[in-house]
Design a protein around this motif. Structure first.
Motif, short mmCIF file in Angstrom:
data_model
loop_
_atom_site.label_atom_id
_atom_site.label_comp_id
_atom_site.label_asym_id
_atom_site.label_seq_id
_atom_site.Cartn_x
_atom_site.Cartn_y
_atom_site.Cartn_z
N UNK A 13 0.84 -1.20 0.00
CA UNK A 13 0.00 0.00 0.00
C UNK A 13 0.87 1.25 0.00
N UNK A 14 2.00 1.17 -0.67
CA UNK A 14 2.88 2.33 -0.68
C UNK A 14 2.21 3.53 -1.34
N UNK A 15 1.20 3.29 -2.15
CA UNK A 15 0.47 4.40 -2.75
C UNK A 15 -0.38 5.10 -1.71
N UNK A 16 -1.35 4.37 -1.18
CA UNK A 16 -2.25 4.98 -0.21
C UNK A 16 -1.64 5.02 1.18
N UNK A 17 -0.82 4.05 1.51
CA UNK A 17 -0.14 4.05 2.81
C UNK A 17 -1.11 4.26 3.94
N UNK A 18 -0.89 5.31 4.70
CA UNK A 18 -1.72 5.60 5.86
C UNK A 18 -2.97 6.38 5.49
N UNK A 19 -3.25 6.51 4.22
CA UNK A 19 -4.42 7.25 3.80
C UNK A 19 -4.15 8.74 3.63
N UNK A 20 -2.90 9.12 3.65
CA UNK A 20 -2.55 10.54 3.56
C UNK A 20 -2.48 11.06 2.14
N UNK A 21 -2.39 10.18 1.16
CA UNK A 21 -2.15 10.64 -0.20
C UNK A 21 -3.32 11.49 -0.72
N UNK A 22 -4.54 11.15 -0.34
CA UNK A 22 -5.67 11.96 -0.81
C UNK A 22 -5.70 13.35 -0.15
N UNK A 23 -5.50 13.45 1.17
CA UNK A 23 -5.39 14.81 1.74
C UNK A 23 -4.21 15.59 1.16
N UNK A 24 -3.10 14.91 0.89
CA UNK A 24 -1.96 15.58 0.28
C UNK A 24 -2.33 16.12 -1.09
N UNK A 25 -3.00 15.30 -1.90
CA UNK A 25 -3.43 15.73 -3.22
C UNK A 25 -4.43 16.88 -3.11
N UNK A 26 -5.31 16.81 -2.13
CA UNK A 26 -6.31 17.87 -1.94
C UNK A 26 -5.64 19.20 -1.60
N UNK A 27 -4.69 19.17 -0.69
CA UNK A 27 -3.99 20.41 -0.31
C UNK A 27 -3.19 20.95 -1.49
N UNK A 28 -2.47 20.08 -2.17
CA UNK A 28 -1.68 20.52 -3.32
C UNK A 28 -2.60 21.08 -4.42
N UNK A 29 -3.67 20.37 -4.72
CA UNK A 29 -4.61 20.84 -5.74
C UNK A 29 -5.30 22.13 -5.34
N UNK A 30 -5.65 22.25 -4.07
CA UNK A 30 -6.27 23.49 -3.60
C UNK A 30 -5.32 24.68 -3.71
N UNK A 31 -4.07 24.47 -3.34
CA UNK A 31 -3.08 25.54 -3.47
C UNK A 31 -2.81 25.86 -4.93
N UNK A 32 -2.81 24.83 -5.79
CA UNK A 32 -2.61 25.06 -7.22
C UNK A 32 -3.75 25.90 -7.78
N UNK A 33 -4.98 25.54 -7.44
CA UNK A 33 -6.14 26.30 -7.93
C UNK A 33 -6.12 27.72 -7.40
N UNK A 34 -5.79 27.88 -6.12
CA UNK A 34 -5.77 29.20 -5.48
C UNK A 34 -4.72 30.10 -6.15
N UNK A 35 -3.51 29.57 -6.32
CA UNK A 35 -2.44 30.38 -6.91
C UNK A 35 -2.71 30.65 -8.39
N UNK A 36 -3.29 29.68 -9.08
CA UNK A 36 -3.64 29.90 -10.49
C UNK A 36 -4.67 31.02 -10.61
N UNK A 37 -5.65 31.02 -9.74
CA UNK A 37 -6.66 32.08 -9.76
C UNK A 37 -6.05 33.43 -9.43
N UNK A 38 -5.15 33.48 -8.48
CA UNK A 38 -4.46 34.74 -8.17
C UNK A 38 -3.70 35.23 -9.39
#
Length: 181
Positions: A13-38
């Motif tokens: 489960x090196x992909x999902x591991x402890x289940x953190x990969x989705x929150x990590x993707x969410x934070x990265x994607x949210x910051x990407x969308x936020x900075x792109x909009x700025x």
């Protein structure tokens, strides 16, 4: 299924591991969308930001107030430099946004078992370091021109951005280990 050095079978489960990969993707994607909009806002409404950057560079609010920042006025620059400064910021934002989107995709690929955890972490670190660099550029540059005296709320936004970037770096670097079945 994989087998460890002691012969124990475990689910990989090196992909999902402890289940953190989705929150990590969410934070990265949210910051990407936020900075792109700025960045888009800076392009479509550049006049507002050129005016505000010009005020910071020229230190006009302090020049008009004999009680604040008089010892800093020797640092003032021409407001004519505001447009090139904004275009430089937009260029930096474009690079940082692209890195954030790249890191988001790497984490989403990881979530679907198609990525590499080391690469995803590396991309996340690059992207969030670029975001932290943007915040530090604003904080240090703004401090040089004493923007905290007349633009205090803007400085708080930049501090918040730095904290979000550092928090994202911590989240992206949390271990995604294997779990046993």
């Amino acid at each position: 299924m994989t087998t460890d050095t002691k012969g124990h079978r475990s689910r990989d489960t090196t992909g999902l591991g402890t289940g953190l990969v989705l929150p990590q993707a969410l934070v990265l994607g949210g910051m990407a969308a936020w900075l792109t909009l700025i960045m888009i806002n800076n392009i479509t409404d550049s006049g507002t930001n050129i005016h505000l950057i010009g005020q910071v560079l020229s230190m006009e609010a302090m020049a008009d107030n004999p009680n604040q920042g008089q010892g800093l006025l020797g640092r003032a620059l021409s407001a004519d430099l505001a447009a090139p400064a904004l275009y430089g910021v937009i260029g930096y934002q474009a690079v940082a946004s692209a890195l954030l989107w790249w890191a988001t995709v790497a984490h989403l690929r990881l979530a679907f078992g198609r990525g590499d955890g080391t690469r995803a972490t590396l991309f996340g670190n690059l992207a969030l370091s670029a975001l932290a660099g943007l915040a530090l550029m604003f904080l240090v540059g703004g401090l040089w021109f004493g923007y905290w005296i007349t633009f205090g709320p803007v400085q708080q936004v930049h501090f918040t951005l730095l904290l979000v970037a550092v928090g994202g770096l911590v989240l992206v670097n949390l271990p995604r280990g294997r779990t046993t079945a």
